[in-house]
Scaffold this active site. Structure first.
Site, PDB file in Angstrom:
ATOM      1  CD  GLU A 189      -1.448   2.899   1.973  1.00  0.00           C
ATOM      2  OE1 GLU A 189      -2.196   3.615   1.776  1.00  0.00           O
ATOM      3  OE2 GLU A 189      -0.792   3.066   2.106  1.00  0.00           O
ATOM      4  CG  ASP A 212      -4.772   3.098   5.962  1.00  0.00           C
ATOM      5  OD1 ASP A 212      -4.011   3.140   6.895  1.00  0.00           O
ATOM      6  OD2 ASP A 212      -3.835   3.416   4.749  1.00  0.00           O
TER       7      ASP A 212
END
Ligand SMILES: [Zn+2]
Length: 324
Positions: A189, A212
């Protein structure tokens, strides 16, 4: 917090997620139907069900450093793996996969500092000694461990092990799910949402939710961010990678109300999460992001509020049980 500590302290810079994948797989296996890694290395945990496919994504990689050159005196030059700011890593500790430890320092002055003027000192007295421990291409991560600060916790890699923690715990605690559920722990990511892109292509979700960390506006002289520590998870409406789909927004707000937790709305000018990759998959996927408010993101001491973390677990659990 024992699980969060284990997750945060695990060594796994982007592209080398083996250790964290093994750790998460062992937590998930008793609670889902299938656990497998795809060819990129994403860990896909499926709880088979009828109906629509609901996907959650938390990234398991962390930012780090890669050796580009070893000089005659045994100092290592490096490049960043993900978003590393020079000032955040001055005189900080790092550790390589084989356990070699080092300190990052800099030439001359911190003025106009950039990574080109920095090096890693692993205690070697010359090139040969350094080369007996590490090679060009080896990666290091921050070595700061987990520490409690009252009701808050600091560690390297809260980004995004705290998201992994919330997803693991929510799946473990969920009592039912009307959907075909995919809890995906993504790779790379930090290099540009790379793992989520291929995972989402394979899963073909009907709706995707990234979990997140996100920045806060509650420290001295901070930018105008709406999130604060301790006021609940954020429901992110926009960042540089996506804008929330109305279906995702409705689903997330409904779940937050049903879970009876505090939550915060967030609209960010920059940043990105796996939702940015998920929503552009195939013919498009409604997607949203749950933000865990975090201070000092991409530093070796990323700080979260434990009540926020537990409320994120409740929110994700509620979403799983409600379904789409
Ligand atoms: Zn992240």
């Amino acid at each position: 917090m024992e699980l969060l500590k284990k997750l945060a302290e695990c060594w796994a810079p982007s592209g080398r997620e083996d250790r964290i994948r093994t750790l998460i797989a062992s937590e998930m296996e008793p609670y889902v139907t299938d656990v497998y890694a795809d060819s990129m290395g994403n860990l896909i945990c499926r709880k088979k069900g009828n109906g629509k496919r609901l996907m959650f994504a938390a990234h398991m990689d962390e930012i780090g450093f890669m050796i580009t050159n070893i000089d005659d005196n045994g100092f290592l030059r490096f490049t960043n793996v993900g978003g590393i700011s020079a000032h955040n890593c001055v005189n900080r500790g790092v550790v390589f996969e084989n356990g070699t430890t080092g300190v990052i320092s800099y030439e001359k002055s911190v003025k106009d500092l950039n990574l080109d003027k920095m090096y890693i000192d692993i205690g070697a007295s010359d090139k040969a000694e350094a080369e007996s421990k590490v090679s060009v291409g080896d990666m290091a991560g921050y070595s700061e461990g987990f520490a409690l600060m009252g009701g808050r916790a600091a560690s390297k890699s809260m980004d995004d092990r705290v998201g992994c923690y919330a997803l693991i715990r929510a799946v473990q605690l969920a009592e039912s799910c009307p959907n075909d559920l995919y809890a995906v722990f993504t790779v790379q990511e930090e290099l540009g949402l790379r793992g989520a892109k291929t995972a989402s292509f394979n899963v073909e979700p009907d709706l995707g939710v990234a979990i997140d960390v996100s920045m806060v506006g509650d420290v001295p002289e901070s930018d105008h961010h709406s999130l604060s520590l301790g006021k609940g998870p954020g429901i992110k409406l926009k960042d540089a990678s996506f804008i929330i789909h109305p279906k995702a927004r409705e689903f997330m707000l409904k779940a937050a109300k049903a879970a009876e937790i505090p939550y915060q709305l967030e609209a960010a000018a920059y940043g990105g999460t796996d939702a940015g990759a998920i929503h552009l998959t195939g013919g498009g996927v409604p997607a949203g992001t749950i933000s865990i408010p975090t201070r000092y993101i991409h530093s070796p001491r990323e700080v979260v509020d434990i009540a926020d973390v537990e409320n994120t677990v409740k929110l994700v659990k509620q979403m799983i049980e409600m379904g789409i």
